[in-house]
Enzyme design. Sequence first.
Site, PDB file in Angstrom:
ATOM      1  N   TYR A  49       0.854  -1.184   0.000  1.00  0.00           N
ATOM      2  CA  TYR A  49       0.000   0.000   0.000  1.00  0.00           C
ATOM      3  C   TYR A  49       0.891   1.236   0.000  1.00  0.00           C
ATOM      4  O   TYR A  49       1.787   1.364   0.815  1.00  0.00           O
ATOM      5  CB  TYR A  49      -0.881  -0.007   1.247  1.00  0.00           C
ATOM      6  CG  TYR A  49      -1.690   1.258   1.395  1.00  0.00           C
ATOM      7  CD1 TYR A  49      -2.924   1.367   0.782  1.00  0.00           C
ATOM      8  CD2 TYR A  49      -1.215   2.341   2.107  1.00  0.00           C
ATOM      9  CE1 TYR A  49      -3.667   2.529   0.892  1.00  0.00           C
ATOM     10  CE2 TYR A  49      -1.940   3.498   2.221  1.00  0.00           C
ATOM     11  CZ  TYR A  49      -3.171   3.591   1.615  1.00  0.00           C
ATOM     12  OH  TYR A  49      -3.903   4.748   1.718  1.00  0.00           O
ATOM     13  N   TRP A  94       2.264   5.198  -2.128  1.00  0.00           N
ATOM     14  CA  TRP A  94       2.355   6.155  -3.221  1.00  0.00           C
ATOM     15  C   TRP A  94       3.762   6.117  -3.820  1.00  0.00           C
ATOM     16  O   TRP A  94       4.375   7.147  -4.051  1.00  0.00           O
ATOM     17  CB  TRP A  94       2.096   7.571  -2.694  1.00  0.00           C
ATOM     18  CG  TRP A  94       0.711   7.860  -2.257  1.00  0.00           C
ATOM     19  CD1 TRP A  94      -0.025   7.198  -1.315  1.00  0.00           C
ATOM     20  CD2 TRP A  94      -0.113   8.931  -2.711  1.00  0.00           C
ATOM     21  NE1 TRP A  94      -1.245   7.799  -1.156  1.00  0.00           N
ATOM     22  CE2 TRP A  94      -1.323   8.873  -2.001  1.00  0.00           C
ATOM     23  CE3 TRP A  94       0.073   9.946  -3.649  1.00  0.00           C
ATOM     24  CZ2 TRP A  94      -2.356   9.780  -2.208  1.00  0.00           C
ATOM     25  CZ3 TRP A  94      -0.959  10.849  -3.835  1.00  0.00           C
ATOM     26  CH2 TRP A  94      -2.162  10.764  -3.131  1.00  0.00           C
TER      27      TRP A  94
END
Length: 782
Positions: free
Chosen positions: A108, A110
């Site tokens: 998980y 960015w």
Amino acid sequence: MPRSSLAHWGLFSAEVAEGDITAVTPAAGDADPSPLLGNLPGSLRHRARITGPAVRAGWLRDGPGPSDRRGADEFVALTWPELTELLADELRRVIDDHGNEAIYGGSYGWASAGRFHHAQSQVHRFLKLLGGYTSSRHSYSLGATGVIMPRVVGTHDDLFKRSTSWDVIVEHTDLLVAFGGLALKNTGINHGGTSAHPARDALRRLRDRGGRIVSFSPLRDDVDGECEWHAPVPGTDVAVMLGLAHVLATEGLADRRFLDEYCTGYDRFERYLLGTDDGVPKTPAWAAEISGLSATDITALARRMAAARTLVTVSWSLQRIRHGEQAPWMGLTLAAMLGQIGLPGAGFGHGYGSMNEPGLPPLRHPLPVLPQGPNRVQTFIPVAAVSDMLLHPGEPFDYNGRRLTYPDIRLVYWAGGNPFHHHQNIGRLRRALARPDTIVVHDPYWTAMAKHADIVVPSTTAYERDDYSGSKNDPLLVAMPALAEPHAQSRDDYTTFSELAERLGVGEQFTEGRTARQWLRHLYETWSAGLDFAVPTFDQFWADGQLRLPTESGLTLLADYRADPRAHPLHTPSGRIEIFSADIDSFDYADCVGHPAWFEPTEWLGGHRARDYPLHLLANQPTSRLHSQLDIGAVSQDSKVAGREPIRIHPSDAAERGLTDGDVVRVFNDRGACLAGVVIDARVRPRVVQLATGAWYDPLDPGDPDSLCVHGNPNVLTDDVGTSSLARGCSGAHVLVEVQRYEQPLPPVRAHEPPVVRQPRPSPAPLDSRGPIRSTNASTTR
């Protein structure tokens, strides 16, 4: 010569020398470029970079198995062929012995703005070809919203992607009532990249036209510029909304025609609102006692809202708390009672001021995407339940109307994220991470997660490989040529997974015979073949550097539904807005009933815990970085106080504790403690302190899960409990603490220092030598 690229926080050009970014310049025409671009210079060759493959010494010596040395052990350097062999053998062992369900493909985060070199896409494609993995649902940012809003309005993604546009708000909105504020610091970023930042200018133009902004937040600067500021007790926004709704209901200001035609279940909700069944009318006086606001102000605002073109917005932060499902549900209900949903500049919005997506026009067509294929393992968890899963294998849990079981995870595979930023209660997380046999982490930097890994895979940054990117609410697809050569021995994840896939017998399926550059061309050409407008060839696009894409303009959320609810029904059981949900009611959850309701938080100033921990800490998003990304950067480092993350405190609370600006304090409760640097600020509500997430976790004693974090990570303090049985989302934005001056000698901050990596490599414990991968979904118990 400057070279252009794209980051989550903006389009920019960079000057590069000696393999590193030395300066960045935001793109011309960006009205409000993000200062976070200033974290890029010096980031490619920083000492925190992982220079080569490494394995934790204890894992190499003893073989796979649980270990409480993760995070405290030394590492041993490997060659790439050694790492590939070791990791392939361990994946084969886990799948053969325990089944694919025993792999948790976390990943998980960015990690990259790129469309191809997107870490999560790469690792999931790879694991699916091996037979699948236990996955996660939703996000830490929107765990509660992602479950509740599809049930009550039929979607959650459209609330952001197809939200009412800023231009429509500027032209039509008279009163913008923002629960959780409109924090412009968050509008600097968008996953996939962003080329413009219009929110600040839109709010200025709204005010110039005569529009008014009302902010409900404990932080005055959650709205930049002029606004009407109400500072409720944190966590009480739902009570305030109920007080407003009570005025609408009792003074004949609710739009009964809209509620009857476009909604279902209002009558059931109104019985609760008026106290018909529980004997507790949710009056402004009731709301005032809970929230600390004025009953007179609540009443007056409700009347103003009914008399004006009003937009009710709820920030994402309000659903990152226990019972977080209630805030967006109640915000939608309040907007429905006003009867203005679907009107230009009015109705409901969720996430304005939370990211640079709501209010921006969406693309008419999706962007290129790396195909991942199906996941043959059906087991999943809510994303914020990682520790629960690892600590309680085989135990049942409730989620969104289903009874599920936590799998027995033997291998955690993480690429492109840092759960020490996202996850609650780090001490508990560390104990959970001690349980699996093996933890694999791909990362460019020695983050806390990398330091807790057994097998460490050095990845390139987004600026050391060719890619292209964009976002679903931005008109540009941007070429991202590599700005520098890969640092030391780092590799892009595609190369790593290609070699692993080849060794495990799925190489051809993973690569399909393409290099990374060929994949870029293939994805672009496959995507462009399905468009209804002309685009240049891949070579021309790459030479031009940008491609402008058509967007939709002038959107008003749910305008089609308002115009013809029968032709455009919502994707709910009734086809309408579900103020009362029969489905949720049938789940019989004590912590989430069939209509929006006030539940007393476990962490709030009105509860018994406040006697011991009298300050309410808001663990919100930082102003100086995106999550924990580039905490090493100049902008993030310049924000520190005595090298620690700053904690803002009201002057009266600072005086009561004898604190002055620049002091270092111990922030603590019964779960843990961290150090932080004091910033005295009257823009913070009394009895509230604000300590942003994202400071890299730095325990004073790396071997102690409960050790003091000397750098200021608030997740050593937060409670690891889900929002409710419905969503089990992250509730880590709110926590009660006490603060006192730290009188001992200040320990050094080592968060950005690499661990010890030894040479040469000792002989490993023998692993099975096995044939091609045998995918299975079987699982065993310990």
